[in-house]
Design an enzyme around this catalytic site. Sequence first.
Site, short mmCIF file in Angstrom:
data_model
loop_
_atom_site.label_atom_id
_atom_site.label_comp_id
_atom_site.label_asym_id
_atom_site.label_seq_id
_atom_site.Cartn_x
_atom_site.Cartn_y
_atom_site.Cartn_z
N ASP A 198 0.84 -1.19 0.00
CA ASP A 198 0.00 0.00 0.00
C ASP A 198 0.88 1.25 0.00
O ASP A 198 2.04 1.22 0.45
CB ASP A 198 -0.91 0.03 1.23
CG ASP A 198 -1.86 -1.15 1.28
OD1 ASP A 198 -2.21 -1.67 0.20
OD2 ASP A 198 -2.25 -1.54 2.39
N ARG A 199 0.34 2.35 -0.47
CA ARG A 199 1.10 3.60 -0.58
C ARG A 199 1.77 3.98 0.74
O ARG A 199 2.94 4.39 0.75
CB ARG A 199 0.16 4.73 -1.03
CG ARG A 199 0.82 6.10 -1.06
CD ARG A 199 -0.12 7.18 -1.59
NE ARG A 199 0.47 8.50 -1.44
CZ ARG A 199 1.36 9.04 -2.27
NH1 ARG A 199 1.78 8.36 -3.33
NH2 ARG A 199 1.85 10.25 -2.07
#
Length: 283
Positions: A129-130
Amino acid sequence: MHFVYNIQCEESVKAFLQRHSYSKSTISAIKNNGALLVNERQVTVRAMMRIGDQLKVQLPKEHPSENIAPFDAPLNILFEDDFLIIVTKPAHQNVAPSKEHLHESLLEQVYAHTWRNNESIPHIVTRLDRNTSGIVIFTKHGFIHHLMSQLTIDKRYLCICHGNVQDSDIIEAPIARHPASIIQRHVSPKGKYACTTYTSLKQKNGYSLCEVKIMTGRTHQIRVHFQHIGHSLVGDDLYGSMRKDIPRQLLQCYQVAFTHPITNEQLNIFDNDKSMMTIFDML
């Protein structure tokens, strides 16, 4: 990129390629833009080979997508050879471009490096995930990516969660898309099977540092499972744990282990970034 094989039994080129995990799409691409040579003579997949022959497989040259722009910035490279590149990603960076973040992704950063060095196109094997940090694996050709997709990759994470988590446990709870969001996931009997194991390493001031291993690869799996057991990750605003002083979920992929698809070497790669330990000690 090419591979050379010494033939040990009589068979067709096509049968040999299939037996060595060349997919239909890869074989088709080789026929159109690559080359197959037996004893330095170009052949088709129908050619028969004999014991002692030498087969050279020239993979087709790949071309970058028009949507990818090289992002020339320093990379933290943990491992690199002709086939793989394993790097670390900081929080607040996408692995791949998205509508919200069109460029300066890790993929584009790796692309700038690989294209400059040998004009290869990176393919994403593992994703984060970012706002999760840690190890990400790329291959340098689509064929190597296909081989990696057939392997088991042991991925280990560190996380800091709310509450005093004791000992070790297994979380088996199916995960589905949340009906009110295109991003958020939740535990639901209608979801796909998901399994997470964890071990509590330290507890302090109502927080726990845990080592986590995912047995499946569902979107937001660790974040959803820890929320499900009542121990949301610190800083995870999507799953009920926002903190203004910690602008991201405290989750790091710190170790990956797998068998190299070409050399058969057992790789065990560590991210030596100790920020998770430092943050835990400061809480």
